[in-house]
Every structure is written in C-alpha cells, then in structure tokens.
Design a protein around this motif. Sequence first.
Motif, PDB file in Angstrom:
ATOM      1  N   GLU A 125      41.361  -5.861  -7.270  1.00 19.61           N
ATOM      2  CA  GLU A 125      40.141  -6.360  -6.630  1.00 19.61           C
ATOM      3  C   GLU A 125      39.779  -5.516  -5.410  1.00 19.61           C
ATOM      4  O   GLU A 125      38.603  -5.256  -5.159  1.00 19.61           O
ATOM      5  CB  GLU A 125      40.335  -7.812  -6.196  1.00 19.61           C
ATOM      6  N   SER A 169      40.472  -2.400  -4.921  1.00 22.72           N
ATOM      7  CA  SER A 169      40.239  -0.976  -5.214  1.00 22.72           C
ATOM      8  C   SER A 169      38.785  -0.699  -5.590  1.00 22.72           C
ATOM      9  O   SER A 169      38.404   0.447  -5.704  1.00 22.72           O
ATOM     10  CB  SER A 169      41.180  -0.508  -6.331  1.00 22.72           C
ATOM     11  N   ASN A 170      38.032  -1.735  -5.794  1.00 27.20           N
ATOM     12  CA  ASN A 170      36.615  -1.551  -6.166  1.00 27.20           C
ATOM     13  C   ASN A 170      35.733  -1.415  -4.957  1.00 27.20           C
ATOM     14  O   ASN A 170      35.840  -1.873  -3.941  1.00 27.20           O
ATOM     15  CB  ASN A 170      36.124  -2.725  -7.033  1.00 27.20           C
TER      16      ASN A 170
END
Length: 126
Positions: free
Chosen positions: A123, A125-126
């Motif tokens: 979550e 890393s976006n």
Amino acid sequence: MGVGSFGQHLAENLLENNHNIMIVDFDPEVVNHWLDKGIKAEYADAQDPELPSLLPIKNTNHIISTSTNVETNIRLLKFMEENNFEGKITTLAQSDNDEEKLKECGSYTVLRPFKEAATKILENSN
C-alpha cells in the motif's frame, strides 16, 4: 503472551494504554526483566501441554497468544473452551490454512503480522 519481537511491542503498547497484562515466556531472563519492571510474569514453555492450566483464567478477559505454533494455539483454545473461559482469545498464524483452523477452534481474532506487514508495504509503495 510470549514476548519475542512481536510480543514485546504488543506488551509495551498495552502497558502504554493502561492495560493490566501478564507475561508468560520460556526465557527466564525475559521473565525476570518484566518482573523487575513490576509486571506480572511467569516462566512457562508454550509447548508444555500443562501451560493453559497455569493461566489465571478466572480474572482474565482477553488472552493473546503470540506463539505462531498452530498446535500450541489449538491446545490453548480447546483448553479454554473445556474450562468455560468466557473471554476472548487472539492467536497468531503464519498461513491461510492455520488461520482457518484457529478460527474453527474459536479464536476471536487471528493476527497475521507478516501478511499484514506485506500488505502495508505494498500500500505504501504506490
């Protein structure tokens, strides 16, 4: 609850939020550390089939087992059911299969710390 890496953080958070806890661990140094801090602690091995009988279940409303051994957690859940424990029991699991077994045996909550951490990393890393 055992106080390995996960259990230690959990215990500290519970204490910071004014919860009354009891530590159960197989390492005498860990037990002594918590006793020195004025925290109720007992020496016991989670693999010991007699462990559940040592727990003060009449004065307990929530047990948190930080053991990832599914057989140990199932033994705990069955013992508590046999002794009419009315509180909640939270357990840890490493796999979907173990999680399902623990839910079937009556675990109130099954935590998946590694799965939850992996999801959080994805979550973020976006």
